[in-house]
Design an enzyme around this catalytic site. Structure first.
Site, PDB file in Angstrom:
ATOM      1  N   TYR A 246       0.973  -1.463  -0.056  1.00 59.10           N
ATOM      2  CA  TYR A 246      -0.241  -0.495   0.113  1.00 59.10           C
ATOM      3  C   TYR A 246       0.025   1.278   0.070  1.00 59.10           C
ATOM      4  O   TYR A 246       0.558   2.288  -0.564  1.00 59.10           O
ATOM      5  CB  TYR A 246      -0.871  -0.268   1.314  1.00 59.10           C
ATOM      6  CG  TYR A 246      -2.213   0.615   1.493  1.00 59.10           C
ATOM      7  CD1 TYR A 246      -3.144   0.777   0.312  1.00 59.10           C
ATOM      8  CD2 TYR A 246      -1.611   2.524   1.771  1.00 59.10           C
ATOM      9  CE1 TYR A 246      -3.966   1.798   0.313  1.00 59.10           C
ATOM     10  CE2 TYR A 246      -2.411   3.898   1.370  1.00 59.10           C
ATOM     11  CZ  TYR A 246      -3.513   3.268   0.601  1.00 59.10           C
ATOM     12  OH  TYR A 246      -4.495   4.275   0.913  1.00 59.10           O
TER      13      TYR A 246
ATOM     14  N   PHE B 113      -7.875  22.097 -25.424  1.00 59.56           N
ATOM     15  CA  PHE B 113      -7.744  19.772 -25.164  1.00 59.56           C
ATOM     16  C   PHE B 113      -9.704  19.880 -24.195  1.00 59.56           C
ATOM     17  O   PHE B 113      -9.703  20.309 -23.062  1.00 59.56           O
ATOM     18  CB  PHE B 113      -7.181  18.890 -24.660  1.00 59.56           C
ATOM     19  CG  PHE B 113      -7.298  17.738 -24.787  1.00 59.56           C
ATOM     20  CD1 PHE B 113      -7.316  16.972 -25.791  1.00 59.56           C
ATOM     21  CD2 PHE B 113      -8.042  16.469 -23.585  1.00 59.56           C
ATOM     22  CE1 PHE B 113      -7.757  15.372 -26.033  1.00 59.56           C
ATOM     23  CE2 PHE B 113      -8.104  15.103 -24.477  1.00 59.56           C
ATOM     24  CZ  PHE B 113      -8.029  14.281 -25.349  1.00 59.56           C
ATOM     25  N   THR B 114     -10.253  18.787 -24.829  1.00 59.86           N
ATOM     26  CA  THR B 114     -11.681  18.578 -23.890  1.00 59.86           C
ATOM     27  C   THR B 114     -11.477  18.396 -22.283  1.00 59.86           C
ATOM     28  O   THR B 114     -11.633  19.526 -21.275  1.00 59.86           O
ATOM     29  CB  THR B 114     -12.136  17.571 -24.175  1.00 59.86           C
ATOM     30  OG1 THR B 114     -11.967  16.356 -24.033  1.00 59.86           O
ATOM     31  CG2 THR B 114     -12.383  18.019 -25.193  1.00 59.86           C
TER      32      THR B 114
ATOM     33  N   ASP C 253       1.371  20.616 -20.556  1.00 56.78           N
ATOM     34  CA  ASP C 253       0.337  18.550 -20.858  1.00 56.78           C
ATOM     35  C   ASP C 253       1.712  18.334 -21.746  1.00 56.78           C
ATOM     36  O   ASP C 253       1.907  17.650 -23.106  1.00 56.78           O
ATOM     37  CB  ASP C 253      -0.662  18.840 -22.030  1.00 56.78           C
ATOM     38  CG  ASP C 253      -1.348  17.438 -22.222  1.00 56.78           C
ATOM     39  OD1 ASP C 253      -0.626  16.138 -21.822  1.00 56.78           O
ATOM     40  OD2 ASP C 253      -2.927  17.694 -22.138  1.00 56.78           O
TER      41      ASP C 253
ATOM     42  N   PHE D   9     -19.140  14.239 -26.195  1.00 62.78           N
ATOM     43  CA  PHE D   9     -18.825  13.132 -27.295  1.00 62.78           C
ATOM     44  C   PHE D   9     -19.299  12.032 -27.321  1.00 62.78           C
ATOM     45  O   PHE D   9     -18.994  11.122 -27.319  1.00 62.78           O
ATOM     46  CB  PHE D   9     -17.457  13.617 -27.710  1.00 62.78           C
ATOM     47  CG  PHE D   9     -16.855  13.498 -26.508  1.00 62.78           C
ATOM     48  CD1 PHE D   9     -16.341  15.401 -26.217  1.00 62.78           C
ATOM     49  CD2 PHE D   9     -16.062  12.672 -26.619  1.00 62.78           C
ATOM     50  CE1 PHE D   9     -15.301  15.155 -25.132  1.00 62.78           C
ATOM     51  CE2 PHE D   9     -14.784  13.109 -25.438  1.00 62.78           C
ATOM     52  CZ  PHE D   9     -14.328  14.570 -25.003  1.00 62.78           C
TER      53      PHE D   9
HETATM   54  C1  P71 Z   1      -7.157  10.772 -27.060  1.00 62.17           C
HETATM   55  C2  P71 Z   1      -7.392  10.765 -25.672  1.00 62.17           C
HETATM   56  C3  P71 Z   1      -8.137   9.980 -24.879  1.00 62.17           C
HETATM   57  C4  P71 Z   1      -9.283  10.902 -24.879  1.00 62.17           C
HETATM   58  C5  P71 Z   1      -9.992  12.212 -24.000  1.00 62.17           C
HETATM   59  C6  P71 Z   1     -11.107  13.115 -24.093  1.00 62.17           C
HETATM   60  C7  P71 Z   1     -11.845  13.005 -25.410  1.00 62.17           C
HETATM   61  C8  P71 Z   1     -11.727  12.024 -26.141  1.00 62.17           C
HETATM   62  C9  P71 Z   1     -10.490  10.692 -25.894  1.00 62.17           C
HETATM   63  C10 P71 Z   1      -6.510  12.426 -23.416  1.00 62.17           C
HETATM   64  C11 P71 Z   1      -5.463  13.445 -23.435  1.00 62.17           C
HETATM   65  C12 P71 Z   1      -4.535  14.010 -24.478  1.00 62.17           C
HETATM   66  C13 P71 Z   1      -4.129  15.155 -23.361  1.00 62.17           C
HETATM   67  C14 P71 Z   1      -3.899  15.918 -25.074  1.00 62.17           C
HETATM   68  C15 P71 Z   1      -5.020  15.284 -21.981  1.00 62.17           C
HETATM   69  C16 P71 Z   1      -5.842  13.822 -21.890  1.00 62.17           C
HETATM   70  C17 P71 Z   1      -6.048  13.392 -21.289  1.00 62.17           C
HETATM   71  N1  P71 Z   1      -6.205  11.922 -24.763  1.00 62.17           N
HETATM   72  N2  P71 Z   1      -4.625  15.983 -22.637  1.00 62.17           N
HETATM   73  O1  P71 Z   1      -6.995  11.709 -27.326  1.00 62.17           O
HETATM   74  O2  P71 Z   1      -4.604  13.858 -25.958  1.00 62.17           O
HETATM   75  O3  P71 Z   1      -5.490  12.548 -20.150  1.00 62.17           O
HETATM   76  O4  P71 Z   1      -7.354  10.308 -21.151  1.00 62.17           O
HETATM   77  O5  P71 Z   1      -5.673   9.784 -19.471  1.00 62.17           O
HETATM   78  O6  P71 Z   1      -7.462  11.517 -18.502  1.00 62.17           O
HETATM   79  O7  P71 Z   1      -8.018  10.306 -27.730  1.00 62.17           O
HETATM   80  P1  P71 Z   1      -6.882  10.582 -20.008  1.00 62.17           P
END
Ligand code: P71
Length: 466
Positions: free
Chosen positions: A81, A133-134, A224, A458
């Site tokens: 842990y 980014f979303t 990021d 989405f």
């Molecule tokens: C990708 C993803 C996964 C994703 C996330 C949200 C909507 C659709 C797909 C995740 C990212 C990313 C960047 C630049 C932070 C995250 C979040 N990408 N920054 O491209 O590309 O990371 O998914 O590990 O939480 O399909 P997380």
């Protein structure tokens, strides 16, 4: 041989720097089966069952094939842990390969975004960044901030050939600082590479100029670093000053320009789950280390098992290996060049993690309210069972104040390439499918929302054909 010597033999073919030792069968479906599957999924590729997908280009996130060394590392998991030895391996890797001082592990990237946003952002703050980014933007908003896009204009034009479309427009940033005052800007949010722009890199020249400007105003830079090795490779290729640097040294140089980093290790770092927050400042580290126990788990595992941390520590070392990164980006470029040669409208230059179809140019008969990118992703799935992702008006969500759709300039479908998973033959099949869909593009009709959730719509929205 030095990396730059290797890269001088560009005219020769390259092949994957690995061989396959385990295979996972994929299912080839009929058009009829795909019609049923897509309609049951509400025309949203996120709601398809992966069993109904032939070549899965939804995302490069968590979809990489791990190496035999990583799998061996999984067997060395120390599931204590507290104080797992795998945490210390990971901490060493983050310090050595990225140069950040402190590590707070998390289950994936957005958990790190949540923590840094809550720690640094106050109500009414402005967070400038090189395109949204979303999840990053959502966490900034939930912490009371407003994201403002300060990427160069070229990034919003799919046809512009700028080599570093991830660059920051420093004039836009200066205007923001003049308008709001530096105290309202806790940090600048910088992604390497910029996902929503098409996987476009930022140059070290631009990043160093940004550092200077931020130092002058005492503003932090939060990085990021989800695809930092891919960005570093593009710097080595296209930024003359760094052509004889190793990718690994360029990665450290990028990180050195920034104060803290959020990482979704599911991309560059070649693991199926994991992430972290890395910071240099002791006080911010203290806050994050305390916060992680509320949301994720103890500070020596965050949301990860010991074995996951070990696989990640090894994945980081593999991610900056020249032969790996050259083949990884090379495969994406291979698909991109094929589509360009076939006259398909794509975002140029080709990015590092996927090929982005320009849905506005692909389907000029649909307006943005008819959700062209969502429609196109569906049409590709119907043609071949290839799964892609919408990155347009559906992904952009609504303006939190007016409730209206955000209408992004880029209305894209992303063909995202998982790392070390598919062969060149898969890329050929994908290209042929896109060409077939393009030939029949006039028959593609638009979609309308029939269900829309509140956050990150989405993922779970459902649609019907118009
Ligand atoms: C990708 C993803 C996964 C994703 C996330 C949200 C909507 C659709 C797909 C995740 C990212 C990313 C960047 C630049 C932070 C995250 C979040 N990408 N920054 O491209 O590309 O990371 O998914 O590990 O939480 O399909 P997380």
């Amino acid at each position: 041989m030095a990396e730059h010597q290797k890269s001088s033999d560009r005219k020769r073919s390259w092949a994957e720097p690995y061989k396959i030792k385990m295979v996972e069968p994929v299912r080839i479906t009929t058009r009829e089966e795909r019609e049923t599957a897509l309609s049951e999924a509400g025309y949203n590729t996120f709601l398809l069952k992966s069993n109904d997908v032939y070549i899965d280009l939804l995302t490069d996130s968590g979809t990489s094939a791990m190496s035999d060394r990583q799998w061996a590392g999984m067997m060395m998991g120390d599931e204590a842990y507290a104080g797992s030895r795998n945490f210390y391996h990971l901490e060493d890797a983050v310090r050595k390969y990225y140069g950040y001082k402190h590590l707070v592990p998390t289950h994936q990237g957005r958990a790190a975004e949540h923590m840094i946003s809550q720690i640094l952002i106050s109500q009414g703050d402005i967070i400038p960044g090189n395109m949204y980014f979303t999840t990053t933007k959502l966490h900034q908003e939930l912490a009371g901030g407003t994201f403002v896009d300060i990427i160069i204009d070229e990034a919003h034009d799919p046809a512009d050939l700028h080599s570093f479309k991830g660059n920051v427009d420093l004039d836009k940033l200066e205007d923001l600082i003049t308008e709001h005052g530096p105290d309202k800007i806790p940090y600048v949010s910088i992604a390497t590479t910029v996902n929503m722009a098409g996987g476009q890199p930022i140059s070290l020249k631009n990043l160093k100029e940004l550092r200077k400007l931020c130092d002058h105003h005492n503003i932090m830079i939060v990085h990021d670093m989800t695809r930092v090795a891919e960005n570093a490779y593009m710097i080595q290729k296209n930024e003359k000053e760094y052509s004889d640097w190793s990718v690994s040294d360029i990665v450290v140089e990028i990180c050195n320009q920034t104060d803290a980093a959020t990482m979704s290790a599911k991309k560059d770092a070649l693991v199926n789950i994991g992430g972290f927050l890395a910071v240099n400042d002791d006080e911010i580290f203290d806050k994050a280390r305390n916060m992680v126990v509320v949301y994720e788990g103890l500070h020596t595992y965050g949301g990860m098992a010991g074995r996951d941390m070990e696989a990640l520590a090894i994945g980081i070392t593999e991610s900056v290996d020249y032969d790996h990164i050259r083949a990884r980006v090379g495969q994406v470029q291979y698909l991109g060049e094929k589509l360009i040669d076939a006259g398909i409208p794509v975002v140029k230059p080709i990015g590092t993690h996927g090929v982005f179809l320009d849905a506005k140019a692909f389907l000029p008969h649909l307006n943005q309210d008819q959700l062209p990118a969502q429609s196109l992703a569906g049409a590709i799935y119907l043609d071949s069972g290839v799964r892609a992702m919408e990155r347009g008006v559906v992904s952009a969500g609504r303006n939190p104040e007016t409730g209206e759709h955000n209408y992004p300039k880029l209305e894209l479908v992303r063909l995202t390439i998982p790392r070390r998973v598919y062969t060149q033959a898969h890329m050929d099949v994908v290209a042929e499918s896109i060409e077939a869909v393009y030939a029949n593009r006039e028959q593609i009709t638009g979609l309308k929302f029939v269900y829309e959730p509140e956050y990150l719509r989405f993922f779970q929205s459902r649609f019907e054909r118009l």
